[in-house]
Design a protein around this motif. Sequence first.
Motif, PDB file in Angstrom:
ATOM      1  N   UNK A   1       0.686  -0.965  -0.456  1.00  0.00           N
ATOM      2  CA  UNK A   1      -0.103  -0.563  -0.075  1.00  0.00           C
ATOM      3  C   UNK A   1       0.801   1.055   0.081  1.00  0.00           C
ATOM      4  N   UNK A   2       2.387   1.135  -0.288  1.00  0.00           N
ATOM      5  CA  UNK A   2       3.089   2.351   0.005  1.00  0.00           C
ATOM      6  C   UNK A   2       4.048   2.767  -0.718  1.00  0.00           C
ATOM      7  N   UNK A   3       3.230   1.861  -1.353  1.00  0.00           N
ATOM      8  CA  UNK A   3       4.117   1.637  -3.291  1.00  0.00           C
ATOM      9  C   UNK A   3       4.338   3.169  -4.047  1.00  0.00           C
ATOM     10  N   UNK A   4       4.494   3.867  -4.218  1.00  0.00           N
ATOM     11  CA  UNK A   4       3.807   4.797  -4.988  1.00  0.00           C
ATOM     12  C   UNK A   4       4.721   5.237  -6.365  1.00  0.00           C
ATOM     13  N   UNK A   5       5.206   4.360  -6.766  1.00  0.00           N
ATOM     14  CA  UNK A   5       6.466   4.166  -8.126  1.00  0.00           C
ATOM     15  C   UNK A   5       5.624   3.355  -9.208  1.00  0.00           C
ATOM     16  N   UNK A   6       5.676   4.886  -9.856  1.00  0.00           N
ATOM     17  CA  UNK A   6       4.646   3.416 -10.768  1.00  0.00           C
ATOM     18  C   UNK A   6       5.549   3.081 -11.663  1.00  0.00           C
ATOM     19  N   UNK A   7       6.960   3.015 -12.204  1.00  0.00           N
ATOM     20  CA  UNK A   7       7.264   2.364 -12.443  1.00  0.00           C
ATOM     21  C   UNK A   7       7.793   1.041 -11.639  1.00  0.00           C
ATOM     22  N   UNK A   8       7.453   0.727 -10.548  1.00  0.00           N
ATOM     23  CA  UNK A   8       7.530  -0.899 -10.040  1.00  0.00           C
ATOM     24  C   UNK A   8       5.318  -1.904 -10.117  1.00  0.00           C
ATOM     25  N   UNK A   9       6.503  -3.242 -10.135  1.00  0.00           N
ATOM     26  CA  UNK A   9       5.335  -3.735 -10.647  1.00  0.00           C
ATOM     27  C   UNK A   9       4.193  -3.126  -9.568  1.00  0.00           C
ATOM     28  N   UNK A  10       4.474  -3.180  -8.323  1.00  0.00           N
ATOM     29  CA  UNK A  10       3.785  -2.993  -7.064  1.00  0.00           C
ATOM     30  C   UNK A  10       3.207  -1.982  -6.476  1.00  0.00           C
ATOM     31  N   UNK A  11       3.847  -1.219  -7.241  1.00  0.00           N
ATOM     32  CA  UNK A  11       2.189   0.345  -7.370  1.00  0.00           C
ATOM     33  C   UNK A  11       1.532  -0.295  -7.018  1.00  0.00           C
ATOM     34  N   UNK A  12       0.640   0.353  -6.290  1.00  0.00           N
ATOM     35  CA  UNK A  12      -0.475  -0.276  -5.699  1.00  0.00           C
ATOM     36  C   UNK A  12      -1.348   0.413  -6.495  1.00  0.00           C
ATOM     37  N   UNK A  13      -1.428   1.695  -7.598  1.00  0.00           N
ATOM     38  CA  UNK A  13      -2.439   2.472  -7.919  1.00  0.00           C
ATOM     39  C   UNK A  13      -3.051   1.175  -9.103  1.00  0.00           C
ATOM     40  N   UNK A  14      -1.918  -0.331  -9.664  1.00  0.00           N
ATOM     41  CA  UNK A  14      -2.213  -1.243 -10.328  1.00  0.00           C
ATOM     42  C   UNK A  14      -2.953  -2.298 -10.038  1.00  0.00           C
ATOM     43  N   UNK A  15      -3.702  -2.034  -8.786  1.00  0.00           N
ATOM     44  CA  UNK A  15      -4.408  -3.036  -7.856  1.00  0.00           C
ATOM     45  C   UNK A  15      -5.474  -2.785  -7.369  1.00  0.00           C
ATOM     46  N   UNK A  16      -4.946  -1.334  -6.894  1.00  0.00           N
ATOM     47  CA  UNK A  16      -6.416  -0.534  -6.384  1.00  0.00           C
ATOM     48  C   UNK A  16      -8.045  -0.478  -7.449  1.00  0.00           C
ATOM     49  N   UNK A  17      -8.956  -0.886  -7.413  1.00  0.00           N
ATOM     50  CA  UNK A  17     -10.355  -0.032  -8.238  1.00  0.00           C
ATOM     51  C   UNK A  17     -10.559   0.947  -7.059  1.00  0.00           C
ATOM     52  N   UNK A  18     -11.440   2.278  -8.546  1.00  0.00           N
ATOM     53  CA  UNK A  18     -11.398   3.265  -7.437  1.00  0.00           C
ATOM     54  C   UNK A  18     -13.388   3.184  -7.007  1.00  0.00           C
ATOM     55  N   UNK A  19     -13.426   4.087  -6.323  1.00  0.00           N
ATOM     56  CA  UNK A  19     -14.623   4.066  -5.309  1.00  0.00           C
ATOM     57  C   UNK A  19     -16.063   4.309  -6.341  1.00  0.00           C
ATOM     58  N   UNK A  20     -15.525   4.991  -7.410  1.00  0.00           N
ATOM     59  CA  UNK A  20     -16.724   5.641  -8.733  1.00  0.00           C
ATOM     60  C   UNK A  20     -16.596   4.147  -9.709  1.00  0.00           C
ATOM     61  N   UNK A  21     -15.908   3.057  -9.783  1.00  0.00           N
ATOM     62  CA  UNK A  21     -15.661   2.285 -10.430  1.00  0.00           C
ATOM     63  C   UNK A  21     -16.809   0.952  -9.321  1.00  0.00           C
ATOM     64  N   UNK A  22     -16.142   1.541  -8.494  1.00  0.00           N
ATOM     65  CA  UNK A  22     -16.633  -0.011  -7.735  1.00  0.00           C
ATOM     66  C   UNK A  22     -18.233   0.181  -7.064  1.00  0.00           C
ATOM     67  N   UNK A  23     -18.537   1.844  -7.614  1.00  0.00           N
ATOM     68  CA  UNK A  23     -20.375   2.182  -6.881  1.00  0.00           C
ATOM     69  C   UNK A  23     -20.889   1.696  -8.422  1.00  0.00           C
ATOM     70  N   UNK A  24     -20.062   1.973  -9.698  1.00  0.00           N
ATOM     71  CA  UNK A  24     -20.515   1.644 -10.743  1.00  0.00           C
ATOM     72  C   UNK A  24     -20.524  -0.320 -10.839  1.00  0.00           C
ATOM     73  N   UNK A  25     -20.100  -0.701 -10.481  1.00  0.00           N
ATOM     74  CA  UNK A  25     -20.324  -2.043 -10.259  1.00  0.00           C
ATOM     75  C   UNK A  25     -21.186  -2.618  -9.233  1.00  0.00           C
ATOM     76  N   UNK A  26     -21.240  -2.038  -7.847  1.00  0.00           N
ATOM     77  CA  UNK A  26     -21.901  -2.361  -6.921  1.00  0.00           C
ATOM     78  C   UNK A  26     -23.033  -2.757  -6.996  1.00  0.00           C
ATOM     79  N   UNK A  27     -23.936  -2.067  -8.321  1.00  0.00           N
ATOM     80  CA  UNK A  27     -25.390  -1.914  -8.619  1.00  0.00           C
ATOM     81  C   UNK A  27     -26.059  -3.050  -7.936  1.00  0.00           C
ATOM     82  N   UNK A  28     -27.581  -3.932  -8.393  1.00  0.00           N
ATOM     83  CA  UNK A  28     -27.620  -4.916  -8.553  1.00  0.00           C
ATOM     84  C   UNK A  28     -28.433  -4.245 -10.113  1.00  0.00           C
ATOM     85  N   UNK A  29     -29.339  -5.466  -9.398  1.00  0.00           N
ATOM     86  CA  UNK A  29     -30.457  -5.020 -10.970  1.00  0.00           C
ATOM     87  C   UNK A  29     -30.019  -3.310 -11.802  1.00  0.00           C
ATOM     88  N   UNK A  30     -30.680  -2.988 -10.269  1.00  0.00           N
ATOM     89  CA  UNK A  30     -30.725  -0.927 -11.141  1.00  0.00           C
ATOM     90  C   UNK A  30     -29.727  -0.739 -12.182  1.00  0.00           C
TER      91      UNK A  30
END
Length: 462
Positions: free
Chosen positions: A355-384
């Motif tokens: 979670x502390x890896x902020x180097x975008x050149x590292x394969x461990x850069x956290x942003x490569x893994x984290x789904x954004x809140x907006x994405x989760x809100x859209x995907x977490x909708x149910x049938x609506x």
Amino acid sequence: MPASKTYGNFITASTKMPASSENDLDEHNIKMNGNETSRSVQSFSPGVSELSNIEAASNNQLVYNEQRKDSLAWEEYFMALAFLSAQRSKDPCSQVGACIVNERNQVLSIGYNGMPSGCPDQDMCWGKKDPLEINNKYMYVCHAELNAIVNKNSADVRGGRVYVTLFPCNECAKLIIQSGIVEVVYFSDKHCDKDSTKASKFLLNKRGVYYRKYASSLTQLRLEFNFNAVTQQTSVAATQDAVQQLCSDLRNCCNVETNANVVCSEDTNARGLEPTSTATTTATLSLADPSELPRPSGAYISWEEYFMAVAFLSARRSKDPAVQVGACLVNDERRIVGIGYNGLPNGVHDALVNWHQTDPNSPLFKNFYVCHAEVNAVLNKNYTDVRSCTLYVTAYPCNECVKLLVQSGVRKIVYFSEPGTSDASVVASKKIFALTGVEIFNYMSLGNVRKEVKLDFCIIDN
Ligand SMILES: O=c1ccn([C@H]2C[C@H](O)[C@@H](COP(=O)(O)O)O2)c(=O)[nH]1
């Protein structure tokens, strides 16, 4: 209540059990009406991400163990949502909230006690002391549980769990049973001696709906709509605190005479009910008793404040130690259809990302893994469908999220914090908004909105 650590006047979420034990609640014996009832493990499994670090380590996996430790547990988050929605209620006495979730911990619905939709608040009876039952609120007000059940954003709530600020009455127990809810988590049982509560427990027991008291020590939460709230308090919040205080003072002193007197027929309560006799003499009726009136504006949270508070509350679930972002999607009937926070894809263990890896050149850069809140809100909708929805989000959406939101049909975005830079991606996002006609507003530009919501779970017992 177990001992809890305080943060200023408020208890921090850091006092809770470690994330790995969030599921402990699912495996214990509970006491129900004096009988020790063995409870089978329910399938509310938080999934792989809730495995303990120790378990992961014993599997010889990399353990960074750097995720945020003070994020809200599911239990705390859902009960906080119930208490937050209660703050929408205009009931001058008890503000009640309910939050229904499914077995995947997705929020299906939220409700609070209020008059039936379309019935103007000012025309309704809000008091409870009139000798005539028909002039009291109880015949009219829809309970929080009822509203949560009918406002669902899924086909049904079967198999769900409901978090309630107050133990459901017998009428709500019937609805809970008929709608297929399998578990009730309550905060207050202050009416345990009333027949309606006894009947409710009888029904729930008969049907095998499991109920238990909220088990966390977290009972207060301050949702600051700001990453630096202490230094950036505004007079708006101060004014609204003053309004809240005034309303509470008013509620505490009944029969205060003010100039707000109206002249009406003595057999009506001036709120639209038919006269009970044909008497035509007029009398001066004091409307000064605030316990007979809906809460005035400022003594309950507005829709805009509520939706932004839901976004800030969901942000508190995020394990990201640097930035917690929350998002709340609302349809044009003002129903919440999706909530999200920044986190790892389902099934990825929180402890396995640096979670502390902020180097975008590292394969461990956290942003490569984290789904954004907006994405989760859209995907977490149910049938609506999220088409024509408004998104409330704590931070200005990134360029990738903007594309997703526009493609999903979101028509309006209300964000809290401005983008940190005005780099090309922000300029591009704004261009997309301009070209597609999606409206975008800074929350504070809405005017007279609070920047903080305090949740005090114990208020229901006052
Ligand atoms: O299960 C329940 C029981 C009650 N409510 C609502 C109904 C009323 O608006 C208030 C109770 O008002 P009091 O003045 O405290 O009697 O709570 C509910 O939503 N769910």
